[in-house]
Design a protein around this motif. Structure first.
Motif, short mmCIF file in Angstrom:
data_model
loop_
_atom_site.label_atom_id
_atom_site.label_comp_id
_atom_site.label_asym_id
_atom_site.label_seq_id
_atom_site.Cartn_x
_atom_site.Cartn_y
_atom_site.Cartn_z
N SER A 1 48.18 39.50 40.25
CA SER A 1 48.83 39.80 38.98
C SER A 1 47.96 40.80 38.23
N LEU A 2 48.57 41.51 37.29
CA LEU A 2 47.79 42.48 36.54
C LEU A 2 46.70 41.78 35.73
N ARG A 3 46.97 40.58 35.25
CA ARG A 3 45.96 39.82 34.50
C ARG A 3 44.77 39.46 35.42
N ALA B 1 42.76 42.58 36.11
CA ALA B 1 41.96 42.96 34.94
C ALA B 1 40.72 42.08 34.82
N GLU B 2 40.90 40.77 34.99
CA GLU B 2 39.77 39.84 34.91
C GLU B 2 38.75 40.13 36.01
N ALA C 1 40.28 48.92 39.23
CA ALA C 1 41.49 48.09 39.29
C ALA C 1 42.00 47.98 40.73
N ILE D 1 44.79 48.71 32.43
CA ILE D 1 45.53 48.78 33.70
C ILE D 1 46.89 49.43 33.47
N TYR D 2 47.56 49.07 32.36
CA TYR D 2 48.87 49.65 32.08
C TYR D 2 48.80 51.15 31.80
N LYS E 1 53.38 46.09 38.14
CA LYS E 1 52.78 45.58 39.38
C LYS E 1 53.28 46.35 40.60
N GLY F 1 40.28 45.57 30.50
CA GLY F 1 41.38 45.03 29.73
C GLY F 1 42.71 45.27 30.42
N THR F 2 43.64 44.34 30.21
CA THR F 2 44.97 44.48 30.80
C THR F 2 45.65 45.76 30.33
N THR F 3 45.44 46.12 29.06
CA THR F 3 46.05 47.34 28.55
C THR F 3 45.53 48.57 29.28
#
Length: 193
Positions: free
Chosen positions: A34-36, A39-40, A17, A49-50, A56, A45-47
């Motif tokens: 952005s977190l999205r 992730a891409e 990440a 990263i969280y 952010k 997955g975005t989750t």
């Protein structure tokens, strides 16, 4: 010994990440970070990263901390390079090279907003400053009593350059301004009298 930065598990989600975020920051600028998008780019997955970054701002903080780790390492590495007349000149060149090659990251590292909110970032900057201060204080071209003051003043000059850089799109200085800033700073650092 250098600053104690959070270690990254090689190939892990956190490292991937941060690598993706660093690439996006460098190639597309902070607006596209952005977190999205991270992730891409990282293929996670975005989750996920969280799980490692609450938001952010925390991710930006970690990028800035990585930047100070890298800058610290570069300052120390350049000090032993035979191409420079003295360690102070080499350390300043390391600072300016880092600013020129990583403008968006450099601006992020010295972000007033992040600095004001995170003591860990101020601590990372201070640890990096100490590596620079050590070579200034060892430079015999100045009176010993002035060396600590000179170190702070030159570091402030570097921070000022960071602020100027961050005011331009993508953190890149126009070539004529960069040339003048770096030439003036080099003159001050390399003066013999």
């Amino acid at each position: 010994s250098g600053p104690d930065f959070t270690s990254l598990e090689v190939g892990g989600v956190r490292a991937r990440a941060l690598t993706a975020a660093s690439h996006i920051l460098a190639t597309r600028g902070p607006e596209k970070l952005s977190l999205r998008a991270i992730a891409e780019s990282a293929g996670i997955g975005t989750t996920s990263i969280y799980h490692y970054f609450a938001n952010k701002d925390e991710l930006l903080l970690n990028l800035a901390l990585m930047g100070f780790r890298d800058l610290h390492r570069q300052i120390v590495k350049f000090q032993t390079s035979p191409e420079y007349d003295n360690a102070m000149q080499a350390s300043a060149r390391a600072f300016f090279d880092f600013a020129e090659t990583h403008p968006a990251l450099f601006s992020l590292m010295f972000s007033e907003r992040l600095m004001a909110r995170h003591v860990s970032l101020r601590d990372a900057e201070y640890e990096t400053f100490l590596a620079y201060q050590a070579v200034v204080e060892a430079d015999e071209r100045m009176p010993a009593g002035q060396r600590p003051n000179v170190a702070y003043a030159l570091w402030a000059l570097g921070r000022g350059i960071a602020a100027i850089m961050s005011s331009y799109p993508d953190g890149k200085l126009p070539p004529e301004i960069a040339e003048r800033l770096f030439a003036g700073a080099s003159y001050l650092i390399n003066r013999r009298e």
